[in-house]
Design a protein around this motif. Structure first.
Motif, mmCIF file in Angstrom:
data_model
loop_
_atom_site.group_PDB
_atom_site.id
_atom_site.type_symbol
_atom_site.label_atom_id
_atom_site.label_comp_id
_atom_site.label_asym_id
_atom_site.label_seq_id
_atom_site.Cartn_x
_atom_site.Cartn_y
_atom_site.Cartn_z
ATOM 1 N N SER A 42 6.711 -38.221 9.270
ATOM 2 C CA SER A 42 7.836 -38.237 8.335
ATOM 3 C C SER A 42 8.388 -39.659 8.249
ATOM 4 O O SER A 42 8.093 -40.505 9.095
ATOM 5 C CB SER A 42 8.934 -37.301 8.839
ATOM 6 N N SER A 43 9.212 -39.937 7.255
ATOM 7 C CA SER A 43 9.776 -41.290 7.134
ATOM 8 C C SER A 43 10.712 -41.564 8.305
ATOM 9 O O SER A 43 10.840 -42.690 8.775
ATOM 10 C CB SER A 43 10.489 -41.461 5.793
ATOM 11 N N LYS A 44 11.331 -40.530 8.837
ATOM 12 C CA LYS A 44 12.173 -40.667 10.022
ATOM 13 C C LYS A 44 11.328 -41.061 11.234
ATOM 14 O O LYS A 44 11.709 -41.935 12.019
ATOM 15 C CB LYS A 44 12.869 -39.321 10.249
ATOM 16 N N LEU A 68 11.526 -49.066 14.757
ATOM 17 C CA LEU A 68 12.697 -49.518 15.514
ATOM 18 C C LEU A 68 12.369 -49.753 16.984
ATOM 19 O O LEU A 68 12.803 -50.734 17.580
ATOM 20 C CB LEU A 68 13.830 -48.500 15.395
ATOM 21 N N VAL A 84 17.274 -48.202 9.320
ATOM 22 C CA VAL A 84 16.687 -49.190 10.245
ATOM 23 C C VAL A 84 17.431 -50.524 10.300
ATOM 24 O O VAL A 84 17.660 -51.058 11.377
ATOM 25 C CB VAL A 84 15.175 -49.452 9.988
ATOM 26 N N ASP A 141 18.133 -39.733 17.606
ATOM 27 C CA ASP A 141 17.308 -40.937 17.425
ATOM 28 C C ASP A 141 18.152 -42.192 17.654
ATOM 29 O O ASP A 141 17.745 -43.106 18.365
ATOM 30 C CB ASP A 141 16.737 -41.002 15.999
ATOM 31 N N GLY A 184 13.543 -34.545 7.644
ATOM 32 C CA GLY A 184 12.734 -35.609 8.261
ATOM 33 C C GLY A 184 12.824 -36.941 7.544
ATOM 34 O O GLY A 184 11.968 -37.805 7.735
ATOM 35 N N ASP A 185 13.850 -37.109 6.703
ATOM 36 C CA ASP A 185 13.967 -38.368 5.970
ATOM 37 C C ASP A 185 15.178 -39.200 6.353
ATOM 38 O O ASP A 185 15.530 -40.156 5.653
ATOM 39 C CB ASP A 185 13.979 -38.097 4.459
ATOM 40 N N MET A 186 15.815 -38.848 7.464
ATOM 41 C CA MET A 186 16.901 -39.702 7.945
ATOM 42 C C MET A 186 16.922 -39.657 9.468
ATOM 43 O O MET A 186 16.709 -38.602 10.071
ATOM 44 C CB MET A 186 18.249 -39.239 7.374
ATOM 45 N N LEU A 187 17.196 -40.821 10.082
ATOM 46 C CA LEU A 187 17.319 -40.890 11.538
ATOM 47 C C LEU A 187 18.421 -39.937 11.977
ATOM 48 O O LEU A 187 19.489 -39.890 11.362
ATOM 49 C CB LEU A 187 17.662 -42.318 11.967
ATOM 50 N N SER A 188 18.172 -39.196 13.048
ATOM 51 C CA SER A 188 19.180 -38.258 13.543
ATOM 52 C C SER A 188 20.078 -38.943 14.565
ATOM 53 O O SER A 188 19.799 -40.055 15.005
ATOM 54 C CB SER A 188 18.481 -37.070 14.220
#
Ligand code: ATP
Ligand code: MG
Lengths: 273, 83
Positions: free
Chosen positions: B15-17, B24, A152, A195, A188-192
């Motif tokens: 999810s955290s994402k 954002l 972020v 995104d 699901g723990d990192m922005l793709s």
């Protein structure tokens, strides 16, 4: 190259947030282009905190720096460092004991005007931040590459930088996403990538995975593009080819074309863009 | 305005994402406009006041930000009372 005719392009690599991989990107994309035979200059504008010489492994070859050139203590030619591994790669080092405001945007423009006829690509390694160092770094640039991480705070800073580049009338702003981890995106723990494209709305130039080989290469002062077994190396080589105008697929990110479509649709809804 | 926030925070994705995306969306919209969420409330109130000076408003006015790409627009819907 001997058959060089057109003026070179000045490309600034910037990010807002520090430590996202600007210098690593400059070092490797520039090396990749030089390896392909293009005449490339890398200019370190991170005055006071220089790292490009170290990442390229050229720290022992530096004699003069950019501030000495500007202040007339040496000629531009004397300050350029040649890379023995890539005969077409040249570096103009930053000064370590000076400050960002010891040079001005006009002086950077003047230097680039002198270099443009001699080189195909001039890469500017921009310092973190949005102050004088950033203004110096974008002053002479024709194109911009914004580097970010899937995180972020890096995305927020990238968005601010893109806004500032647009205000400065940049028409060619491209995104490099560095340090992505597919396993974390999947869980699901990192922005793709999708995104990031949705948030930042600029074209994608490259996707560089998190790769421990980057640290190993940096330790040795060797560009990672020389390592055939590294995913990051492939990514940087692909970025170089895209800069040359080649269509290079994004291997594992097919969904990207979908987002590009959505984005151009969005642009059409707003006349005057 | 409230709708805008609802849409943002009701994210189906926990999810955290998903949370990162929701945070954002909100922060980038306001960064780009150079406004705080507070200021948007004020704008909404003032727009309604100006309209109400000239015509009678019926029902609940709705003022929200919509975004397309890097652009944002105010989407204003104010139902007016007929004679
Ligand atoms: N894809 C990657 N995988 C693993 N490590 C990386 C990757 N990219 C960069 N790094 C590491 O991250 C650190 C910061 O990289 P780099 O110096 O290129 O960032 P920067 O944006 O230029 O930083 P600064 O704002 O301080 O100039 C370095 O130690 C580098 O080795
Ligand atoms: Mg750097």
């Amino acid at each position: 190259m001997d058959n060089k005719t057109a003026e070179g392009q000045v490309i600034v690599v910037t990010s807002g947030k520090g430590g996202v991989g600007k210098t690593t990107t400059v070092a490797n994309v520039a090396s990749a282009l030089a390896k392909l035979g293009h005449k490339v200059m890398v200019m370190d504008l991170d005055i006071g905190l220089k790292k490009l010489d170290l990442i390229l492994g050229l720290e022992n070859r530096v004699i003069y720096d950019i501030v000495q050139v500007i202040e007339g203590e040496c000629t531009l030619k004397q300050a350029l460092v040649k890379d023995k591994r890539f005969p077409e790669l040249h570096m103009l080092p930053a000064a370590q004991t000076r400050n960002k405001d010891d040079i001005t945007p006009e002086q950077v423009k003047e230097l680039c005007a002198q270099l443009k006829p001699e080189f195909d690509y001039i890469f500017i390694d921009c310092p973190a931040g949005i102050e004088q160092g950033f203004r110096n770094a974008i002053a002479a640039a024709d194109r911009a590459i914004v580097v970010t991480n899937p995180e972020v705070s890096a995305v927020r800073d990238a968005d601010r930088i893109i806004g500032m580049l647009e205000s400065a009338n940049f028409k060619d702003i491209k995104l490099v996403v560095n340090r992505i981890r597919n396993d974390m995106v999947k869980s699901g723990d990192m922005l793709s990538i999708e995104d990031l494209m949705e948030h930042l709305c600029i074209d994608l130039l490259g996707v560089v995975p998190e790769d421990k080989n980057v640290v190993v290469s940096t330790n040795k002062g060797e560009p990672i593009i020389l390592n055939d077994h590294s995913q990051a190396a492939t990514a940087f080589n692909n970025i170089a080819r895209r800069i040359l105008g080649e269509q290079v697929d994004f291997p594992t990110f097919e969904e990207i074309s979908f987002w590009n479509k959505v984005k151009s649709l969005g642009r059409n809804l707003f006349p005057g863009n | 305005m409230l709708d805008f926030f609802k849409k943002i925070f009701n994210g189906e994705d926990n999810s955290s994402k998903g949370q990162a995306n929701n945070r954002l969306r909100l922060v980038l919209t306001h960064d780009r406009l150079g406004t705080s969420t507070q200021l948007m409330e004020v704008i909404q109130k003032e727009i309604i006041e100006v309209i109400a000076r000239h015509v009678e408003i019926e029902g609940t006015p709705d003022v929200k930000i919509i975004t397309e790409g890097r652009r944002a627009a105010l989407d204003i819907s104010i139902p007016l009372k007929g004679r």
